[in-house]
Design a protein around this motif. Sequence first.
Motif, short mmCIF file in Angstrom:
data_model
loop_
_atom_site.label_atom_id
_atom_site.label_comp_id
_atom_site.label_asym_id
_atom_site.label_seq_id
_atom_site.Cartn_x
_atom_site.Cartn_y
_atom_site.Cartn_z
N SER A 130 40.87 37.42 34.15
CA SER A 130 41.40 37.78 35.48
C SER A 130 40.58 38.87 36.15
O SER A 130 40.16 38.73 37.30
CB SER A 130 42.86 38.21 35.36
OG SER A 130 43.67 37.14 34.95
N THR A 136 43.16 33.99 40.51
CA THR A 136 44.28 33.13 40.11
C THR A 136 43.77 31.79 39.60
O THR A 136 44.15 31.32 38.52
CB THR A 136 45.24 32.90 41.30
OG1 THR A 136 45.80 34.14 41.71
CG2 THR A 136 46.36 31.94 40.94
N THR A 141 49.91 32.46 34.10
CA THR A 141 50.48 32.27 35.44
C THR A 141 51.38 33.43 35.82
O THR A 141 51.36 33.90 36.96
CB THR A 141 51.26 30.94 35.49
OG1 THR A 141 50.38 29.86 35.15
CG2 THR A 141 51.82 30.69 36.88
N ASP A 148 49.29 36.37 36.85
CA ASP A 148 48.71 36.15 38.18
C ASP A 148 49.75 36.31 39.28
O ASP A 148 49.47 36.87 40.35
CB ASP A 148 48.08 34.75 38.26
CG ASP A 148 46.86 34.61 37.37
OD1 ASP A 148 46.27 35.66 37.02
OD2 ASP A 148 46.49 33.48 37.03
N GLN A 191 49.56 30.40 45.30
CA GLN A 191 49.09 30.74 43.96
C GLN A 191 49.42 29.64 42.95
O GLN A 191 48.61 29.31 42.09
CB GLN A 191 49.71 32.07 43.49
CG GLN A 191 49.06 33.31 44.06
CD GLN A 191 49.49 34.55 43.31
OE1 GLN A 191 50.59 35.05 43.49
NE2 GLN A 191 48.63 35.04 42.43
N GLU A 194 46.85 27.63 40.70
CA GLU A 194 46.91 27.49 39.24
C GLU A 194 46.75 26.02 38.83
O GLU A 194 46.04 25.71 37.87
CB GLU A 194 48.26 28.02 38.70
CG GLU A 194 48.46 29.51 38.85
CD GLU A 194 47.77 30.32 37.76
OE1 GLU A 194 47.10 29.73 36.89
OE2 GLU A 194 47.92 31.55 37.79
#
Length: 624
Positions: A51, A79, A428, A431, A445, A449
Motif C-alpha cells: 500500500s 487501493t 480491503t 484500504d 474503492q 479493489e
Amino acid sequence: MNDEFKPYIPADKVVPEMTPTSIIMGLVLAVIFGAANAYLGLRVGMTVSASIPAAVISMAVIRVIMQKDSVLENNMVQTVGSAGESLAAGAIFTMPALFIWAKEGVMDKPSLIAITVIALFGGLLGVFFMVPLRNALIVQEHGVLPYPEGTACAEVLLAGEEGGSSAKAVFIGMGLGSLVKFLVDGLMAVQSVFVLKLEALKTEFAAEVYPALISVGYICGPRISAYMFAGGILGWFVLIPAIVTFGGDVVMYPASVSVSELYASGGASAIWANYIKYIGAGAVASAGIISLIKTLPLIVRTFVDSIKSVSKAGQVSYERTALDMDIRIVLGGIAAIIVAIWLTPAVPVTFLGALLIVVFGFFFSSVSSRMVGLVGSSNNPVSGMTIATILIATICLKISGDVGVHGMQGAIAIGSVICIAACMAGDTSQDLKTGYILGATPIKQQIGEILGVIAAALAIGGVMILLDNAYGFGSDNLAAPQATMMKMIIEGVMNGNLPWSLIFIGAFISITVEILGIAALPVSIGLYLPLELSSTIMLGGLIKLFVDKKFGAENGDSGKGILFCSGLIAGEGIVGVLLAVLTVVGLTEKMNMSAVIPTGNLQALILIVIVSAAVLKAAIGNRK
C-alpha cells in the motif's frame, strides 16, 4: 464518536478519483507487486504490504511528474495496486502444493485457467464480504479499531509535497535490488550464498546475499528477525549436530541411508532436508494453531460484534463518502460465485461444499478484517486460519470417502479460496480505512479493489507457472514453506505416511517456546527455513536496531528506510520473474559468466556488506 469525524476531503466536495490514470497505474502496480510478493513469499514465507510503496510511486507520477494535485487519485492507485500483493499472499500459501504433487507424479500440473479461477473466486469473495462490513468496522468503530497500515498510508498520502522525495527512495531501492538480483542469478557473477563450514560443530553457517532478505528483516524489525534467527540457530546449531553426533550408523526414516552416510555425502544441508524440515513443519503447524486458539475468544466475539453492527448500521445515506456498492449486486455476485465454485472442475466440491466454502470464507474474512484493524496485517493469523481450514476440509473429505488425488486437490482448492478471501478482506479493510480518513468514495474503492483482483488473478497463474518452471517449488530457490506444509498436512491425514515423531518434536518445541512467552510462529518459520535465509533477515533486523538505538525508535527512521527496502524487494522480485522467463526460453545459460568471473565467499560477503551499507544510508539519510 464517528459523527464528529471530518475527512480530509469533505463529502460535498468532488475531486478526481477514479480516473484512467489512477486505474491504469493501479493495475500495473497490482501486477508488479503481486509478482514481487509471490516471489518473496515463495522464498521466505513472508510478504510485505504494497500500500505505502504504491501510494508513494503514485504521488511521484501524479503529483510530481504530471503536476496534478489530487490525493484521492493517489489513494485509488494504492487501493488497486495493493490488491495484487494480498491476492498473491493467499495464493502462494496454498496452490504451489499442486505443482509439487505434479512433480512427484501424483497428478497433472494445474492449468493457468484453474489457478486464475481459484484466485478470482477468493479475491472477489474477500472484496464482496467487506462491503456490508465497511460501515460496521470502518465507520462505526472509527477510533476503536486503529487499522495501523491503513492509517499510516493515509498519513503518507497527506504528507503532500514530501511524496516526491519519498518516491525517490523506492525507485533507488528498486534499481539496486534489480541490479544485485541480475548480477547474482542472471550473470552468475557473484555466489548467492556465503557458506562457512564448521566441521568441529558438525554443521555450517550460511547467509544469502539477496537484498530482499535484508529488507524483510529491516521492515519486520529486530524482534521478529531475532525470533526467526533463534529458530535457525536451534535447527542448525542444536538439532543437526545432535542428530549427526548421536545418529551415527542408524538409518532413521525418512532417510534410506545411515545418518553418518547422509552427512558425509550432503553435509548439514542433507540432515536439514531429511529431518529438520519435518520438525520445522510440525513447529509451524503447531504455532499456527496456537495463534488461532489464542485469538479464538476474540475471533468469536468480534464476529458476533460485526454481525450486530451490520444489523444496527442499516440506515441508508446518500452522502458521497457513505456510498457503498449496491447490496443486491454484492449478494448476486456471492450467489454466482457459489454456483461457479460448484460447477468448476478446478474446485472439486459439491454444491453443499461450495456453500460451506462461502460460509467459512465470510467468517474468516470478517475475522481477518477486524484483526488487521486491531493488530495490523503483519500479525493477522491467516496462516493459522488456513491450517485449520485445510485440516477440517481434509478430514471431512476423507470421512466422506473422497480420498486420493481428487480429495487432495479438493482440500487445497478449498483452502486456497478461503485463504485468498481472508487476505483480500484484510487488505480491503485497510484500504477503506485510508479512504475513510481521506474522504474517498467507498463504492469507487470497492470497484477499484475488484479491478485489482481481476488483474492480479490473471497475472498470478502465469507468474506461478513461470517460477515453477524456472526454479521449482519446494526447491532451495523457492522453498514455498507454507504450501509445502499444507501439502504435508493433507498427505498426513489422507495417507498417514508422515514421520510423525519428527512432526511432534517440532510441535512440542513450538509449544515450549510459546510457554516461555515468545511468539512461536516466527521461531518456527526460522526452524523450518534454511539458516541462510534467517541469518540474512537477522542482519536487516540488526540494522533497524542500530538506527532505532542511535536516533530513537520514533524518529530514527524518517520512513526512507522502509520505502528503500520496499523498493529493494520489488526490484528483486521483478527481476526474479523476468529471469524466470529467460530461464524458460533457455537464455540464462548464455548469460552465465561464472566460468570467466571468479566467484566465492569473499565476493558474496562484499555484496552483503554493500547492500547492508545502502540500507543503513537510506535509513539514516542526511542525519549526522
